[in-house]
Design a protein around this motif. Sequence first.
Motif, PDB file in Angstrom:
ATOM      1  N   SER A  21       0.918  -1.258   0.033  1.00 23.52           N
ATOM      2  CA  SER A  21       0.114  -0.010  -0.090  1.00 23.52           C
ATOM      3  C   SER A  21       0.983   1.333   0.022  1.00 23.52           C
ATOM      4  O   SER A  21       1.948   1.368   0.300  1.00 23.52           O
ATOM      5  CB  SER A  21      -0.992  -0.164   1.257  1.00 23.52           C
ATOM      6  OG  SER A  21      -1.820  -1.231   1.404  1.00 23.52           O
ATOM      7  N   CYS A  22       0.443   2.477  -0.433  1.00 23.09           N
ATOM      8  CA  CYS A  22       1.067   3.474  -0.539  1.00 23.09           C
ATOM      9  C   CYS A  22      -0.047   4.607  -0.263  1.00 23.09           C
ATOM     10  O   CYS A  22      -0.809   4.769  -1.126  1.00 23.09           O
ATOM     11  CB  CYS A  22       1.726   3.860  -1.981  1.00 23.09           C
ATOM     12  SG  CYS A  22       2.469   5.514  -2.194  1.00 23.09           S
ATOM     13  N   VAL A  23       0.138   5.309   0.771  1.00 27.37           N
ATOM     14  CA  VAL A  23      -0.662   6.268   1.152  1.00 27.37           C
ATOM     15  C   VAL A  23       0.112   7.518   1.078  1.00 27.37           C
ATOM     16  O   VAL A  23       1.254   8.002   1.465  1.00 27.37           O
ATOM     17  CB  VAL A  23      -1.277   6.180   2.558  1.00 27.37           C
ATOM     18  CG1 VAL A  23      -1.955   7.331   3.082  1.00 27.37           C
ATOM     19  CG2 VAL A  23      -1.846   4.967   2.764  1.00 27.37           C
ATOM     20  N   ALA A  24      -0.694   8.668   0.351  1.00 22.10           N
ATOM     21  CA  ALA A  24      -0.238  10.147   0.196  1.00 22.10           C
ATOM     22  C   ALA A  24      -0.548  10.983   1.253  1.00 22.10           C
ATOM     23  O   ALA A  24      -1.845  10.998   1.505  1.00 22.10           O
ATOM     24  CB  ALA A  24      -0.552  10.469  -1.338  1.00 22.10           C
ATOM     25  N   TYR A  80      -2.504   0.480  -4.362  1.00 20.60           N
ATOM     26  CA  TYR A  80      -1.996  -0.798  -4.005  1.00 20.60           C
ATOM     27  C   TYR A  80      -1.079  -1.443  -5.211  1.00 20.60           C
ATOM     28  O   TYR A  80      -1.321  -1.142  -6.329  1.00 20.60           O
ATOM     29  CB  TYR A  80      -3.235  -1.567  -3.656  1.00 20.60           C
ATOM     30  CG  TYR A  80      -4.278  -0.789  -2.757  1.00 20.60           C
ATOM     31  CD1 TYR A  80      -5.135  -0.192  -3.058  1.00 20.60           C
ATOM     32  CD2 TYR A  80      -3.915  -1.021  -1.377  1.00 20.60           C
ATOM     33  CE1 TYR A  80      -6.059   0.682  -2.264  1.00 20.60           C
ATOM     34  CE2 TYR A  80      -4.702  -0.401  -0.157  1.00 20.60           C
ATOM     35  CZ  TYR A  80      -5.861   0.419  -0.951  1.00 20.60           C
ATOM     36  OH  TYR A  80      -6.809   0.940   0.002  1.00 20.60           O
ATOM     37  N   LEU A  81      -0.316  -2.558  -4.644  1.00 19.03           N
ATOM     38  CA  LEU A  81       0.189  -3.532  -5.594  1.00 19.03           C
ATOM     39  C   LEU A  81      -0.066  -4.883  -5.001  1.00 19.03           C
ATOM     40  O   LEU A  81       0.472  -5.178  -3.920  1.00 19.03           O
ATOM     41  CB  LEU A  81       1.736  -3.087  -5.727  1.00 19.03           C
ATOM     42  CG  LEU A  81       2.355  -3.878  -6.810  1.00 19.03           C
ATOM     43  CD1 LEU A  81       1.821  -3.536  -7.861  1.00 19.03           C
ATOM     44  CD2 LEU A  81       3.854  -4.017  -6.637  1.00 19.03           C
ATOM     45  N   GLN A  82      -0.701  -5.644  -5.716  1.00 21.46           N
ATOM     46  CA  GLN A  82      -1.170  -6.989  -5.184  1.00 21.46           C
ATOM     47  C   GLN A  82      -0.086  -7.879  -6.038  1.00 21.46           C
ATOM     48  O   GLN A  82      -0.083  -7.929  -7.255  1.00 21.46           O
ATOM     49  CB  GLN A  82      -2.633  -7.335  -5.448  1.00 21.46           C
ATOM     50  CG  GLN A  82      -2.890  -8.823  -5.372  1.00 21.46           C
ATOM     51  CD  GLN A  82      -2.720  -9.252  -3.919  1.00 21.46           C
ATOM     52  OE1 GLN A  82      -3.339  -8.334  -3.097  1.00 21.46           O
ATOM     53  NE2 GLN A  82      -2.074 -10.286  -3.378  1.00 21.46           N
ATOM     54  N   MET A  83       0.619  -8.550  -5.227  1.00 20.39           N
ATOM     55  CA  MET A  83       1.546  -9.408  -5.908  1.00 20.39           C
ATOM     56  C   MET A  83       1.434 -10.800  -5.500  1.00 20.39           C
ATOM     57  O   MET A  83       1.516 -11.209  -4.135  1.00 20.39           O
ATOM     58  CB  MET A  83       3.209  -8.899  -5.188  1.00 20.39           C
ATOM     59  CG  MET A  83       3.363  -7.434  -5.481  1.00 20.39           C
ATOM     60  SD  MET A  83       4.999  -6.977  -4.778  1.00 20.39           S
ATOM     61  CE  MET A  83       5.003  -7.474  -3.131  1.00 20.39           C
ATOM     62  N   ASN A  84       1.251 -11.643  -6.607  1.00 24.16           N
ATOM     63  CA  ASN A  84       1.019 -12.989  -6.393  1.00 24.16           C
ATOM     64  C   ASN A  84       2.069 -13.854  -7.060  1.00 24.16           C
ATOM     65  O   ASN A  84       2.811 -13.255  -7.859  1.00 24.16           O
ATOM     66  CB  ASN A  84      -0.312 -13.522  -6.908  1.00 24.16           C
ATOM     67  CG  ASN A  84      -1.460 -12.776  -6.246  1.00 24.16           C
ATOM     68  OD1 ASN A  84      -1.538 -12.515  -5.131  1.00 24.16           O
ATOM     69  ND2 ASN A  84      -2.495 -12.470  -7.040  1.00 24.16           N
TER      70      ASN A  84
END
Length: 125
Positions: A21-24, A80-84
């Motif tokens: 997650s990346c919150v600004a 978001y970056l979902q990494m599978n």
Amino acid sequence: QVQLVESGGGLVQAGGSLRLSCVAFGRSFSRNAMGWFRQAPGKEREFVSTISWTGDSTYYADSVKGRFTISRDKAKNTVYLQMNSLKPEDTAVYYCAADSNSYTSGNRHDNFGSWGQGTQVTVSS
């Protein structure tokens, strides 16, 4: 002061999943394309994925295509970056960034900035 804060990294076995997650903070990036980049030890920072300011267009490096998914929630000022299906070669510090230009698709990366501090992702074999 504008600040991007990444979270969600960690240690995972190969084949596992993580969601970054990346919150600004400090301003809204609703008009800016956002992206994820990574830097492995001894290597240059590289592009992973970007998403347009509308959220309709996404781009991926060939190495992560089909395994990673980028998304954004403008109401939460979060990307978001979902990494599978993670692989050991995905091990790196992952950084969030914003396109300094507004209303772009995110297909060009030369104007990305406002880098966060990064979050470490380690994939064990």
